[in-house]
Enzyme design. Structure first.
Site, mmCIF file in Angstrom:
data_model
loop_
_atom_site.group_PDB
_atom_site.id
_atom_site.type_symbol
_atom_site.label_atom_id
_atom_site.label_comp_id
_atom_site.label_asym_id
_atom_site.label_seq_id
_atom_site.Cartn_x
_atom_site.Cartn_y
_atom_site.Cartn_z
ATOM 1 N N LYS A 24 21.088 -53.886 97.620
ATOM 2 C CA LYS A 24 21.945 -53.340 96.566
ATOM 3 C C LYS A 24 21.511 -53.728 95.164
ATOM 4 O O LYS A 24 20.692 -53.065 94.546
ATOM 5 C CB LYS A 24 23.407 -53.716 96.824
ATOM 6 C CG LYS A 24 24.021 -52.985 98.023
ATOM 7 C CD LYS A 24 25.508 -53.145 98.087
ATOM 8 C CE LYS A 24 26.127 -52.466 99.302
ATOM 9 N NZ LYS A 24 26.051 -51.001 99.280
ATOM 10 N N TYR B 205 30.321 -40.223 105.081
ATOM 11 C CA TYR B 205 31.701 -40.384 105.567
ATOM 12 C C TYR B 205 32.551 -39.170 105.198
ATOM 13 O O TYR B 205 33.689 -39.305 104.733
ATOM 14 C CB TYR B 205 32.326 -41.669 105.018
ATOM 15 C CG TYR B 205 31.440 -42.883 105.167
ATOM 16 C CD1 TYR B 205 31.115 -43.365 106.433
ATOM 17 C CD2 TYR B 205 30.909 -43.532 104.063
ATOM 18 C CE1 TYR B 205 30.280 -44.461 106.592
ATOM 19 C CE2 TYR B 205 30.078 -44.625 104.198
ATOM 20 C CZ TYR B 205 29.768 -45.092 105.467
ATOM 21 O OH TYR B 205 28.940 -46.177 105.617
ATOM 22 N N ASP C 60 24.668 -62.169 105.564
ATOM 23 C CA ASP C 60 24.495 -60.847 104.982
ATOM 24 C C ASP C 60 25.077 -60.875 103.563
ATOM 25 O O ASP C 60 26.286 -60.801 103.380
ATOM 26 C CB ASP C 60 25.210 -59.813 105.859
ATOM 27 C CG ASP C 60 25.154 -58.400 105.291
ATOM 28 O OD1 ASP C 60 24.723 -58.236 104.136
ATOM 29 O OD2 ASP C 60 25.566 -57.468 106.009
ATOM 30 N N TYR D 42 31.168 -55.850 108.221
ATOM 31 C CA TYR D 42 30.405 -54.606 108.101
ATOM 32 C C TYR D 42 28.979 -54.976 107.728
ATOM 33 O O TYR D 42 28.754 -55.741 106.785
ATOM 34 C CB TYR D 42 30.999 -53.684 107.028
ATOM 35 C CG TYR D 42 30.128 -52.480 106.760
ATOM 36 C CD1 TYR D 42 30.136 -51.390 107.624
ATOM 37 C CD2 TYR D 42 29.276 -52.447 105.663
ATOM 38 C CE1 TYR D 42 29.308 -50.305 107.396
ATOM 39 C CE2 TYR D 42 28.447 -51.356 105.426
ATOM 40 C CZ TYR D 42 28.464 -50.292 106.303
ATOM 41 O OH TYR D 42 27.641 -49.212 106.086
#
Length: 428
Positions: A277, A15, A248, A143
């Site tokens: 993660k 990003y 998710d 997201y």
């Protein structure tokens, strides 16, 4: 050319505009909750390095497990072969997850686990003669990763991938659940947002393979917390229309919200769950897509007869060893008490930010603290201040937030909250 000069000239960060990457810190080592710059300055990693280092950096148990595995077998293909680390990790995961989620597909990263979940849903529907069910429903503000199909279910307007909306598959976007966590539940479907899902399924249910969303906490889409009642209603509606539900939990899984999984707040079991993660305690990239026997065996009945996916590093033994150690720490430790203490302290110490003129909201859940601003936050300011404050924060959009490791001390929590409030106040 110095290392930082080479970095600025040749390395592309996430990003980031390569022509103007902004301030950059050269990290020499990590330990516990700290990042150490090359000059010796230390900063609290209030981000848990993008939410994954729940036990802190270089945890001795995880490091030792990886070192032992590295000397024995760093990698072997998973096609036609298996190994004890994959089996032991699977046993731990099945024991932790809700009953019924017991078919594990190991993946490389969280984004890939979403891709896998979406492919599972489509292949499952095709196996049951519902070839038209190839689209997906989701909620605004979500997201789900940066890979191609995952981007198609991220918010197309306010999300990070709005730039690509003309090139991505067209999906069905619903209003985000309208009742926030902490507010009283409203049974009226229009006021709570479930009516929109009910209407969509009536009109397009024969085209939709699955509903995918982040349960309770929307992460990179805006740090929005909503009532678990919405999930229970959504599950009932999806079941009635043969639409699978995918949760998710890449950001929320393994204790981040104060419970082992965010779905524990709702008391329901999805058809598919995505995990990543914190699975390895942030020590190596790894993820998993876990589903039910119904979905797994249904895919076995499809025309292909097999699930059409197979990453090269699937079930990497080194990552599995890290995962075993990380989940072992959750089994044996007092993480839940520590997260509750972090939540209570952040709730108290972030509260003064509510009175600041630029603040829209302050909210805390588990080891997640958020100050939502009325205007967009410049992350570069936080990056520049980090050596001075001793706190590494990475704000995005309107949010100044933290997700610290569970091992963080009360004194360090206070340093993090003070840095967040100062940034919200515009100090310096």
């Amino acid at each position: 050319m110095t290392p930082l000069e080479f970095d600025a000239s040749h390395l592309w960060h996430p990003y980031t505009n390569v022509a103007d990457p902004g301030p950059m810190h050269l990290i020499d080592r990590t330990e516990g909750v700290y990042l150490f710059r090359e000059d010796g300055t230390k900063m609290i990693d209030a981000m848990s390095s993008w939410w994954c280092t729940i036990h802190g950096h270089r945890h001795p148990a995880i490091v030792s497990a990886m070192q032992q595995q590295l000397e024995q077998m760093p990698h072997v293909m998973f096609g036609g072969l298996t190994h004890n680390p994959a089996i032991e990790l699977g046993q731990k995961m099945v024991s932790m997850l809700p009953e019924g989620l017991d078919r594990i597909f190991y993946c490389d990263s969280g984004s890939v686990s979403v891709e896998v979940a979406m492919k599972m849903a489509v292949q499952y529907q095709m196996a049951h003669g519902r070839a038209g069910k190839v689209e997906f429903a989701t909620i605004r503000g979500g997201y789900h990763g940066d890979t191609w199909k995952a981007m198609s279910v991220c918010d197309p307007v306010n999300g990070m991938h709005g730039l690509f909306r003309g090139a991505l598959s067209i999906q069905h976007f619903l209003p985000r659940p309208l009742v926030r966590l902490g507010d009283d539940w409203i049974d009226d479907g229009v006021q709570n947002g479930l009516a929109a899902l009910e209407q969509l399924l009536k009109e397009k249910g024969d085209q939709i393979a699955a509903l995918i969303l982040e349960p309770i906490v929307q992460g990179a889409g805006g740090m929005y917390f909503y009532r678990p009642d919405w999930l229970r209603g959504a599950k009932s509606l999806c079941d009635a229309h043969d639409v699978l539900i995918i949760f998710d939990e890449i950001a929320t899984g393994f204790g981040r919200t104060g419970r082992l999984f965010a779905i524990d707040y709702a008391g329901i079991t999805p058809d598919i769950i995505c995990l990543g993660k914190a699975l390895t305690g942030g020590h190596i990239s790894f993820a998993a897509t876990v589903t039910s026997r119904k979905v797994a065996y249904g895919i076995g009945d499809s025309e292909a007869g097999v699930f059409m996916h197979g990453p090269t590093y699937m079930a990497n033994p080194l990552a599995c060893a890290a995962g075993i150690a990380s989940l072992g720490l959750l089994e044996d430790g007092d993480w839940q008490a520590r997260v509750a203490e972090i939540e209570a302290q952040m709730t108290t110490e972030l509260a003064p930010a509510r009175d600041l003129p630029g603040v829209a909201d302050v909210r805390v859940l588990g080891a997640i603290g958020v100050i939502e601003m009325k205007d967009t936050v410049d992350p570069g300011i936080a990056h520049q201040r980090a050596p001075e404050t001793g706190v590494w924060l990475r704000p995005f959009a309107h949010n100044i937030y933290c997700m610290p490791p569970y091992i963080i001390s009360p004194d360090d929590v206070s340093r993090v909250t003070a840095a967040m409030v100062a940034l919200a106040r515009g100090d310096g």
